[in-house]
Design a protein around this motif. Sequence first.
Motif, PDB file in Angstrom:
ATOM      1  N   ASP A 127      16.073  17.412  -7.210  1.00  0.00           N
ATOM      2  CA  ASP A 127      15.364  16.564  -8.169  1.00  0.00           C
ATOM      3  C   ASP A 127      16.227  15.453  -8.759  1.00  0.00           C
ATOM      4  OD1 ASP A 127      13.075  18.082  -7.832  1.00  0.00           O
ATOM      5  OD2 ASP A 127      13.635  19.496  -9.411  1.00  0.00           O
ATOM      6  N   ASP A 128      17.551  15.620  -8.760  1.00  0.00           N
ATOM      7  CA  ASP A 128      18.400  14.639  -9.426  1.00  0.00           C
ATOM      8  C   ASP A 128      19.028  13.651  -8.443  1.00  0.00           C
ATOM      9  OD1 ASP A 128      20.020  16.443  -8.175  1.00  0.00           O
ATOM     10  OD2 ASP A 128      21.427  16.706  -9.855  1.00  0.00           O
ATOM     11  N   ASP A 129      18.506  13.566  -7.244  1.00  0.00           N
ATOM     12  CA  ASP A 129      19.032  12.630  -6.261  1.00  0.00           C
ATOM     13  C   ASP A 129      18.341  11.284  -6.460  1.00  0.00           C
ATOM     14  OD1 ASP A 129      19.915  11.205  -4.123  1.00  0.00           O
ATOM     15  OD2 ASP A 129      19.388  12.697  -2.608  1.00  0.00           O
ATOM     16  N   PRO A 130      19.047  10.232  -6.886  1.00  0.00           N
ATOM     17  CA  PRO A 130      18.410   8.943  -7.180  1.00  0.00           C
ATOM     18  C   PRO A 130      17.775   8.286  -5.962  1.00  0.00           C
ATOM     19  CG  PRO A 130      20.681   9.023  -8.003  1.00  0.00           C
ATOM     20  CD  PRO A 130      20.492  10.219  -7.130  1.00  0.00           C
ATOM     21  N   ALA A 131      18.273   8.607  -4.770  1.00  0.00           N
ATOM     22  CA  ALA A 131      17.731   7.966  -3.574  1.00  0.00           C
ATOM     23  C   ALA A 131      16.358   8.519  -3.196  1.00  0.00           C
ATOM     24  CB  ALA A 131      18.709   8.132  -2.409  1.00  0.00           C
ATOM     25  N   GLN A 132      16.053   9.752  -3.603  1.00  0.00           N
ATOM     26  CA  GLN A 132      14.807  10.379  -3.192  1.00  0.00           C
ATOM     27  C   GLN A 132      13.569   9.642  -3.702  1.00  0.00           C
ATOM     28  OE1 GLN A 132      14.168  12.747  -0.987  1.00  0.00           O
ATOM     29  NE2 GLN A 132      12.015  12.305  -1.396  1.00  0.00           N
ATOM     30  N   PRO A 133      13.473   9.312  -5.005  1.00  0.00           N
ATOM     31  CA  PRO A 133      12.273   8.601  -5.467  1.00  0.00           C
ATOM     32  C   PRO A 133      12.139   7.210  -4.849  1.00  0.00           C
ATOM     33  CG  PRO A 133      13.900   8.777  -7.229  1.00  0.00           C
ATOM     34  CD  PRO A 133      14.350   9.684  -6.133  1.00  0.00           C
ATOM     35  N   ALA A 134      13.258   6.561  -4.546  1.00  0.00           N
ATOM     36  CA  ALA A 134      13.191   5.249  -3.908  1.00  0.00           C
ATOM     37  C   ALA A 134      12.624   5.370  -2.496  1.00  0.00           C
ATOM     38  CB  ALA A 134      14.575   4.604  -3.870  1.00  0.00           C
ATOM     39  N   ALA A 135      13.028   6.417  -1.763  1.00  0.00           N
ATOM     40  CA  ALA A 135      12.505   6.637  -0.418  1.00  0.00           C
ATOM     41  C   ALA A 135      11.023   6.985  -0.475  1.00  0.00           C
ATOM     42  CB  ALA A 135      13.288   7.750   0.277  1.00  0.00           C
ATOM     43  N   ALA A 136      10.638   7.809  -1.446  1.00  0.00           N
ATOM     44  CA  ALA A 136       9.228   8.164  -1.597  1.00  0.00           C
ATOM     45  C   ALA A 136       8.394   6.934  -1.931  1.00  0.00           C
ATOM     46  CB  ALA A 136       9.079   9.227  -2.689  1.00  0.00           C
ATOM     47  N   ALA A 137       8.943   6.042  -2.753  1.00  0.00           N
ATOM     48  CA  ALA A 137       8.244   4.808  -3.104  1.00  0.00           C
ATOM     49  C   ALA A 137       8.079   3.918  -1.877  1.00  0.00           C
ATOM     50  CB  ALA A 137       9.005   4.062  -4.199  1.00  0.00           C
ATOM     51  N   ALA A 138       9.098   3.879  -1.027  1.00  0.00           N
ATOM     52  CA  ALA A 138       9.013   3.075   0.193  1.00  0.00           C
ATOM     53  C   ALA A 138       7.906   3.582   1.103  1.00  0.00           C
ATOM     54  CB  ALA A 138      10.356   3.093   0.926  1.00  0.00           C
ATOM     55  N   ALA A 139       7.801   4.905   1.246  1.00  0.00           N
ATOM     56  CA  ALA A 139       6.743   5.478   2.077  1.00  0.00           C
ATOM     57  C   ALA A 139       5.371   5.155   1.494  1.00  0.00           C
ATOM     58  CB  ALA A 139       6.924   6.987   2.194  1.00  0.00           C
ATOM     59  N   SER A 140       5.227   5.302   0.180  1.00  0.00           N
ATOM     60  CA  SER A 140       3.945   5.002  -0.459  1.00  0.00           C
ATOM     61  C   SER A 140       3.581   3.529  -0.309  1.00  0.00           C
ATOM     62  CB  SER A 140       4.000   5.372  -1.950  1.00  0.00           C
ATOM     63  OG  SER A 140       4.129   6.772  -2.117  1.00  0.00           O
ATOM     64  N   ALA A 141       4.582   2.649  -0.373  1.00  0.00           N
ATOM     65  CA  ALA A 141       4.320   1.215  -0.217  1.00  0.00           C
ATOM     66  C   ALA A 141       3.806   0.902   1.184  1.00  0.00           C
ATOM     67  CB  ALA A 141       5.585   0.418  -0.503  1.00  0.00           C
ATOM     68  N   ALA A 142       4.344   1.597   2.194  1.00  0.00           N
ATOM     69  CA  ALA A 142       3.870   1.401   3.571  1.00  0.00           C
ATOM     70  C   ALA A 142       2.420   1.859   3.704  1.00  0.00           C
ATOM     71  CB  ALA A 142       4.760   2.160   4.553  1.00  0.00           C
ATOM     72  N   PHE A 143       2.090   3.003   3.098  1.00  0.00           N
ATOM     73  CA  PHE A 143       0.712   3.486   3.147  1.00  0.00           C
ATOM     74  C   PHE A 143      -0.226   2.550   2.389  1.00  0.00           C
ATOM     75  CE2 PHE A 143       2.708   7.872   3.656  1.00  0.00           C
ATOM     76  CZ  PHE A 143       2.408   7.952   5.003  1.00  0.00           C
ATOM     77  N   ALA A 144       0.260   1.997   1.274  1.00  0.00           N
ATOM     78  CA  ALA A 144      -0.552   1.048   0.507  1.00  0.00           C
ATOM     79  C   ALA A 144      -0.840  -0.203   1.333  1.00  0.00           C
ATOM     80  CB  ALA A 144       0.153   0.670  -0.796  1.00  0.00           C
ATOM     81  N   ALA A 145       0.170  -0.715   2.030  1.00  0.00           N
ATOM     82  CA  ALA A 145      -0.018  -1.890   2.873  1.00  0.00           C
ATOM     83  C   ALA A 145      -1.047  -1.614   3.960  1.00  0.00           C
ATOM     84  CB  ALA A 145       1.313  -2.313   3.495  1.00  0.00           C
ATOM     85  N   ALA A 146      -1.010  -0.404   4.531  1.00  0.00           N
ATOM     86  CA  ALA A 146      -1.998  -0.032   5.548  1.00  0.00           C
ATOM     87  C   ALA A 146      -3.400  -0.024   4.955  1.00  0.00           C
ATOM     88  CB  ALA A 146      -1.655   1.337   6.131  1.00  0.00           C
ATOM     89  N   GLY A 147      -3.522   0.464   3.729  1.00  0.00           N
ATOM     90  CA  GLY A 147      -4.823   0.484   3.072  1.00  0.00           C
ATOM     91  C   GLY A 147      -5.369  -0.907   2.841  1.00  0.00           C
ATOM     92  N   PHE A 148      -4.517  -1.826   2.393  1.00  0.00           N
ATOM     93  CA  PHE A 148      -4.956  -3.208   2.178  1.00  0.00           C
ATOM     94  C   PHE A 148      -5.417  -3.841   3.485  1.00  0.00           C
ATOM     95  CE2 PHE A 148      -1.968  -3.128  -1.613  1.00  0.00           C
ATOM     96  CZ  PHE A 148      -2.995  -3.097  -2.536  1.00  0.00           C
ATOM     97  N   LEU A 149      -4.673  -3.580   4.554  1.00  0.00           N
ATOM     98  CA  LEU A 149      -5.034  -4.148   5.849  1.00  0.00           C
ATOM     99  C   LEU A 149      -6.337  -3.537   6.367  1.00  0.00           C
ATOM    100  CD1 LEU A 149      -3.884  -6.212   7.848  1.00  0.00           C
ATOM    101  CD2 LEU A 149      -2.736  -4.345   9.027  1.00  0.00           C
ATOM    102  N   ALA A 150      -6.563  -2.264   6.065  1.00  0.00           N
ATOM    103  CA  ALA A 150      -7.781  -1.601   6.513  1.00  0.00           C
ATOM    104  C   ALA A 150      -9.025  -2.203   5.873  1.00  0.00           C
ATOM    105  CB  ALA A 150      -7.706  -0.107   6.195  1.00  0.00           C
ATOM    106  N   VAL A 151      -8.876  -2.771   4.678  1.00  0.00           N
ATOM    107  CA  VAL A 151     -10.016  -3.405   4.010  1.00  0.00           C
ATOM    108  C   VAL A 151     -10.620  -4.496   4.889  1.00  0.00           C
ATOM    109  CG1 VAL A 151     -10.742  -4.789   2.019  1.00  0.00           C
ATOM    110  CG2 VAL A 151      -9.165  -2.879   1.700  1.00  0.00           C
ATOM    111  N   LEU A 152      -9.775  -5.273   5.567  1.00  0.00           N
ATOM    112  CA  LEU A 152     -10.263  -6.346   6.417  1.00  0.00           C
ATOM    113  C   LEU A 152     -11.116  -5.797   7.553  1.00  0.00           C
ATOM    114  CD1 LEU A 152      -6.981  -8.466   6.680  1.00  0.00           C
ATOM    115  CD2 LEU A 152      -8.803  -8.625   4.983  1.00  0.00           C
TER     116      LEU A 152
END
Length: 203
Positions: A127-152
């Motif tokens: 839980d105290d690894d600072p890199a972990q939340p940044a990596a999780a955020a990166a994965a979520s951002a990729a999924f978010a981008a896919a969702g935006f593209l799917a709207v089209l």
Amino acid sequence: MKSEPHEGGAMTRRIKSPEPVSTEQLLAALAALGGGVIADPEHQAERPRSSDATELLGAVLVMVELDVASRVDTLAESLAGLEELHRGWGQAEEAAGPGALRALLLNRLQRSGFDIQAFVHPDHGVDDDPAQPAAAAAASAAFAAAGFLAVLDCLEDGGLQAAYGALDAAEGFLAHALVGLHVARQSLSGPDLDEPLGPPSGR
């Protein structure tokens, strides 16, 4: 190509390869690309089966991406290499039909999210690894981008309700990304920033 619901409310498109490659062709491609150990029959427990094709495709993809990364510097002032890559990549529209490029981009974004989760910084319960939340955020951002593209895609198919669903999914992933960003920033206030942020000892 028809949009279909995907896990988490996002959308995906069914993509069919015009001529699926065989395991023998994939092994030959690996050997040609320098993946000799993977392609060498002596290192195979048994003759590759058709069910091994997806795993072999992953190995081919790594070899291709490595070569692309060595030839195309996305941070360079000149994007000539990227433009040349786009010219070749654009042939997918001719090979797979109308809408193929967007479908491939959507698929790639979704896979990138899973790849980040699997390879960049998998969660091992620290839980105290600072890199972990940044990596999780990166994965979520990729999924978010896919969702935006799917709207089209949804709008082109006339599915207004599906478009709203894709937006909701994108919004949810984007919220997760922002939470990860906040947690990562808070985590950085603890350790000495002059020290590299590696995994804790004993991990």
